[in-house]
Design an enzyme around this catalytic site. Structure first.
Site, PDB file in Angstrom:
ATOM      1  N   ASN A  47     -22.046  46.410 -40.157  1.00  0.00           N
ATOM      2  CA  ASN A  47     -21.303  45.304 -39.541  1.00  0.00           C
ATOM      3  C   ASN A  47     -20.009  45.089 -40.318  1.00  0.00           C
ATOM      4  OD1 ASN A  47     -20.906  42.523 -38.154  1.00  0.00           O
ATOM      5  ND2 ASN A  47     -20.884  42.059 -40.341  1.00  0.00           N
ATOM      6  N   GLU A  48     -18.909  44.962 -39.588  1.00  0.00           N
ATOM      7  CA  GLU A  48     -17.602  44.727 -40.216  1.00  0.00           C
ATOM      8  C   GLU A  48     -17.457  45.593 -41.465  1.00  0.00           C
ATOM      9  OE1 GLU A  48     -16.723  40.550 -40.660  1.00  0.00           O
ATOM     10  OE2 GLU A  48     -16.714  40.245 -38.486  1.00  0.00           O
ATOM     11  N   GLN A  54     -22.154  31.450 -32.429  1.00  0.00           N
ATOM     12  CA  GLN A  54     -23.496  31.993 -32.489  1.00  0.00           C
ATOM     13  C   GLN A  54     -24.429  31.120 -31.666  1.00  0.00           C
ATOM     14  OE1 GLN A  54     -24.780  32.746 -36.560  1.00  0.00           O
ATOM     15  NE2 GLN A  54     -23.019  34.015 -36.959  1.00  0.00           N
ATOM     16  N   GLU A  94     -19.030  40.169 -31.520  1.00  0.00           N
ATOM     17  CA  GLU A  94     -18.725  38.834 -32.059  1.00  0.00           C
ATOM     18  C   GLU A  94     -17.458  38.341 -31.379  1.00  0.00           C
ATOM     19  OE1 GLU A  94     -18.658  38.082 -36.282  1.00  0.00           O
ATOM     20  OE2 GLU A  94     -20.282  39.513 -36.671  1.00  0.00           O
ATOM     21  N   GLU A 145     -27.390  34.772 -36.705  1.00  0.00           N
ATOM     22  CA  GLU A 145     -27.289  35.243 -38.086  1.00  0.00           C
ATOM     23  C   GLU A 145     -27.995  34.268 -39.007  1.00  0.00           C
ATOM     24  OE1 GLU A 145     -23.829  36.822 -41.220  1.00  0.00           O
ATOM     25  OE2 GLU A 145     -23.275  36.016 -39.248  1.00  0.00           O
ATOM     26  N   TYR A 174     -11.915  36.600 -32.521  1.00  0.00           N
ATOM     27  CA  TYR A 174     -12.093  35.147 -32.520  1.00  0.00           C
ATOM     28  C   TYR A 174     -10.798  34.463 -32.080  1.00  0.00           C
ATOM     29  CZ  TYR A 174     -16.524  35.625 -35.002  1.00  0.00           C
ATOM     30  OH  TYR A 174     -17.829  35.941 -35.351  1.00  0.00           O
TER      31      TYR A 174
END
Length: 518
Positions: free
Chosen positions: A194-195, A365, A316, A48, A261
């Protein structure tokens, strides 16, 4: 307050004794006829426009004093080739829904600047754009995964970007050719937003379902290029989002994303390098909880899609700690320890179990941000412990999954907080077979116990150890930095042998091992 901390320390000593022992664990391979293949894309990456992920991490520009090939760092190119990266997601993340692709094409001196409002208010000069990303993927043989702007972009903008990239002729192809690229690129994976429940537009699932159906309609296939369309899916435990999307839009998508996460407290994520045994085990427990999260989302997907036509895409995942002291809070720069390596190993061992529905994952990332593969500083580079897990697990890419019955004790994590309590298996393992080679990977999560592992090999039809590697630090908090770039490194693994058809190996405390058998 002092008494409270003293009690916690006492609890940790009771549960995590100073003098360890050797635990015996039996693992029984359970080969079946499912032929469930671990897609190489499960080892995907994510880059990103965030902090120094792109600029200084991957890209330094053609005029840089740092050795480079067409602006890409040579040391990073060499490191990434070793990982055989199958797919790379770009340009975000939250950045994707504020990114306007026309600002990143043409002569660099003419490209307008923008403020990266999501990540530290940094000025983005757009010197790394469409051509730079696709050329980088082409250089390394990586499949591009493009995250499209739904939050602040238009349908027309999205449609023209796809045409610019993939059309042989036409108005957008003409502009591409004027910018120096005659042939179209191949583009398979596109994420429609995204999201979208958060930074990508704050949609409700019902709203996004309709927006997705509209946008994907105009994501056209040009000149034989076939798009694999991925809907913006849920965060962690938002099972309602998956339910609504599958009910309203399953016939218009090939993949549905999920983000997860291993964070223990979003308000104070803790230090990447300074942590207690309790937090170490809690983090592993949180990482392993992805198993039940995937199961729950898959059950919902199965309800609407029993034939598994829609893939799960975990685009992610990883650890997320407080930034390193003195760095920009919006750049998410963190160190990477053996704890992070252990999370990566446990995650892959879990992902393999779900390979019938889970077809891609993208760790967050690739460079200098969150759980990255490499850290860079000027002309210096560090390979992280997580990098070495990806390297150890390369042989699993495209292998046929072999279920294992792992007869392991569990480690209970003591805590005064109920939400901290976890039970972590002392041994986690996975196995795959490809081209007659069986690859076995093991993780001993215990900080104080060695583990003797016994595996009967008759059902695997192998009888010789080809090679083995181990990743282990002196301490679970060990990491590589620019002064000691090889403190944590892969070493040959010798503590294994085959006797009377049984593989025996001894795993040191807090270690990860991969063996290849023929």
């Amino acid at each position: 307050m002092k008494n409270k901390y003293l009690c916690l320390i006492c609890a940790i000593v009771v549960f995590f004794p100073i003098f360890g022992k050797t635990i015996e664990v039996n693992i029984i391979p359970m080969p079946n006829d499912s032929q469930q293949v671990v897609a190489p894309e499960i080892y995907g990456q994510f880059a990103e426009h965030l902090g120094r992920c792109i600029y200084g991490g991957i890209w330094v520009g053609e005029d840089s004093d740092i050795p480079n090939t067409k602006g890409y760092r040579n040391d990073v190119i060499e490191a990434f080739r070793e990982l055989q990266i199958p797919v790379l997601r770009w340009p975000g993340g939250c950045f994707a829904d504020e990114y306007h692709w026309v600002d990143g094409i043409g002569p660099k001196e003419n490209r307008p600047k923008m403020i990266n409002s999501n990540w530290g208010g940094t000025v983005e000069d757009n010197s790394f754009g469409t051509h730079e990303f696709f050329d980088f993927c082409e250089l390394l043989g990586i499949e591009p995964y493009l995250s499209l702007n739904v939050g602040s972009g238009t349908v027309e903008e999205m449609a023209k970007w796809i045409e610019y990239i993939t059309a042989v002729d036409g108005p957008q192809a003409k502009i591409r050719k004027e910018n120096g690229r005659e042939k179209p690129w191949k583009l398979k994976y596109v994420g429609i937003g995204n999201e979208s429940w958060g930074c990508g537009g704050n949609f409700t699932p019902e709203e996004y379902s309709n927006v997705y159906r509209r946008y994907q309609t105009y994501a056209r296939d040009f000149d034989g290029n076939k798009l694999y369309k991925i809907a913006s899916g849920a965060s962690d435990y938002d099972f309602n989002w998956t339910d609504v999307l599958m009910k309203n839009a399953k016939n218009y998508m090939k993949g549905l994303s999920l983000h997860y996460y291993s964070v223990w407290n979003w308000d104070d994520k803790g230090s990447a390098t300074d942590f207690s045994p309790e937090l170490y085990y809690y983090t592993l427990g949180k990482a392993l909880e992805i198993d039940s999260v995937i199961n729950h989302h898959v059950q919902i997907m199965d309800k609407y899609d029993p034939d598994k036509k829609v893939d799960m895409i975990l685009d992610e995942w990883g650890t997320w700690w407080n930034v390193e002291p003195g760095t920009n809070p919006g750049h998410l720069y963190q160190q990477n320890t053996m704890r992070d390596a252990m999370v990566a190993a446990l995650s892959f061992n879990t992902f393999h179990k779900h390979a019938d529905r889970l077809k891609m994952t993208n760790i967050a990332q690739i460079a200098n941000v969150l759980q990255s593969m490499v850290l860079t500083n000027g002309d210096k580079i560090v390979l992280t412990p997580t990098y070495y897990i990806f390297k150890m697990y390369v042989p699993h890419q495209g292998g046929t999954y072999i279920p294992l019955d792992i007869q392991t004790p569990l480690k209970k994590v003591p805590s005064e907080r109920k939400d901290f309590e976890r039970q972590v298996p002392i041994v986690s393992a996975t196995a795959t077979e490809k081209d007659g080679v069986v690859t076995l990977s093991f993780a001993n999560t215990s900080l104080e116990d060695k583990v003797k592992v016994l595996i009967p090999l008759e059902s695997l039809k192998v009888g010789k150890i080809k090679e083995g590697e181990i990743l282990k630090g002196e301490n679970i908090s060990d990491f590589n930095d620019f002064d000691m770039p090889e403190k944590v490194n892969l070493q040959p693994f010798k503590d294994s042998h085959i006797k009377n058809g049984i593989l025996e190996l001894e795993l040191p405390e807090a270690s990860i091992v991969t063996l290849r058998l023929v």
